[in-house]
Every structure is written in structure tokens, then in C-alpha cells.
Design a protein around this motif. Structure first.
Motif, short mmCIF file in Angstrom:
data_model
loop_
_atom_site.label_atom_id
_atom_site.label_comp_id
_atom_site.label_asym_id
_atom_site.label_seq_id
_atom_site.Cartn_x
_atom_site.Cartn_y
_atom_site.Cartn_z
N SER A 1 2.10 -5.75 -3.47
CA SER A 1 2.11 -7.13 -4.41
C SER A 1 2.19 -6.58 -5.79
O SER A 1 1.59 -5.33 -5.81
CB SER A 1 0.88 -7.92 -4.07
N SER B 1 -0.82 -4.22 3.46
CA SER B 1 -0.67 -4.76 2.43
C SER B 1 -1.44 -4.13 1.20
O SER B 1 -2.59 -3.83 1.36
CB SER B 1 -1.05 -6.25 2.17
N THR C 1 8.52 -3.07 -0.87
CA THR C 1 8.20 -3.95 0.29
C THR C 1 9.32 -4.13 1.34
O THR C 1 10.41 -4.22 0.97
CB THR C 1 7.90 -5.40 -0.36
N THR D 1 3.89 -4.08 2.55
CA THR D 1 3.95 -5.23 1.66
C THR D 1 3.25 -4.86 0.25
O THR D 1 2.04 -4.37 0.35
CB THR D 1 3.39 -6.41 2.06
N GLN E 1 -1.63 -3.40 -3.46
CA GLN E 1 -1.04 -3.74 -4.77
C GLN E 1 -0.24 -2.47 -5.22
O GLN E 1 -0.38 -1.62 -4.77
CB GLN E 1 -2.34 -4.02 -5.64
N PRO F 1 6.36 -2.89 -5.92
CA PRO F 1 6.81 -4.09 -5.19
C PRO F 1 7.95 -4.01 -4.29
O PRO F 1 8.22 -4.76 -3.40
CB PRO F 1 6.73 -5.32 -6.20
#
Length: 129
Positions: free
Chosen positions: A128, A11, A91, A126, A13, A88
Motif C-alpha cells: 500500500s 500486506s 502488489t 499487497t 506499506q 505498490p
């Protein structure tokens, strides 16, 4: 049959980076066309990047050009995907794939999922916002 094992997902950003790896279990790895696909929930599997046997030629999806870099180390039987400036919408589950047939035939890249006989189990990425 070639066993492929991906790693490096996680994960991050938006704007961050990840480096995926794919280790292959064959001593003839250098003869394989290899590449990366990704699949988001509810969407079709799409090709991301591919590289020829010697690493001299690469193909990228238009959406990742300039941000992703595919490479291979035939001495280590390993494929890599450096992903920078992640978004994003990227993902997805990322899969590596390998096939004994050439990546390029008559000047055309053959990168549709159906031509690859060997697949890894995938690694989740992922991103975010």
C-alpha cells in the motif's frame, strides 16, 4: 511431480519488506532449477528471480535488482525471496516454480513460465502507498 508450498506473503506499506518461502516435497530438490514469478490482476505472469541448483548463479528481473534477493537451502528443500523497498506496483500473487531441466543452457537463462513443470499455489503480496 513436486509439491510446492509458498508462505510469507502479506500486506506492507511502500518501502517495507517481506520474506517469501517455498517448501518443496522432493528429496531431489537440489537438482531443480527454481524461481519466483508474480502475476498482478489483468497482467501476464512475469519472472522475478531464479537460482541454479547449487545456488551459485542467480537471475533477477531488472525492476527488482538491488532490492530482492533469492536464495535456497537445499538441506531444507526451501526457496526464499527477500523483498526490500517494496513498491505498490509490486502488489501481486507470487508463485514459486521448479523444474528438473537446468536454469542455464549455452549461457542463456531459460526463465519463461512455460518451461516450469511444477508450481505452488501462490502467496499474495499487497503493498500500500
Amino acid at each position: 511431480q513436486v509439491q510446492l508450498v509458498e508462505s510469507g506473503g502479506g500486506s506492507v506499506q511502500a518501502g517495507g519488506s517481506l520474506r517469501l518461502s517455498c517448501a518443496a516435497s522432493t528429496y531431489t530438490y537440489s537438482t531443480y532449477c527454481v524461481g519466483w514469478f508474480r502475476q498482478a490482476p489483468g497482467k501476464e505472469r512475469e519472472g522475478v528471480a531464479f537460482i541454479t541448483t547449487g545456488g551459485g548463479s542467480t537471475w533477477y528481473a531488472g525492476s527488482v535488482k538491488g532490492r530482492f534477493t533469492i536464495s535456497r537451502d537445499n538441506a531444507k528443500n526451501t526457496l526464499y525471496l527477500q523483498m526490500n523497498s517494496l513498491k505498490p506496483e509490486e502488489t501481486a500473487m507470487y508463485y514459486c516454480a521448479a523444474d528438473g531441466a537446468p536454469c542455464v543452457n549455452y549461457g542463456l537463462w531459460y526463465v519463461h513460465p512455460g518451461r516450469f513443470a511444477n508450481w505452488g499455489q501462490g502467496t499474495q503480496v499487497t503493498v500500500s502507498s
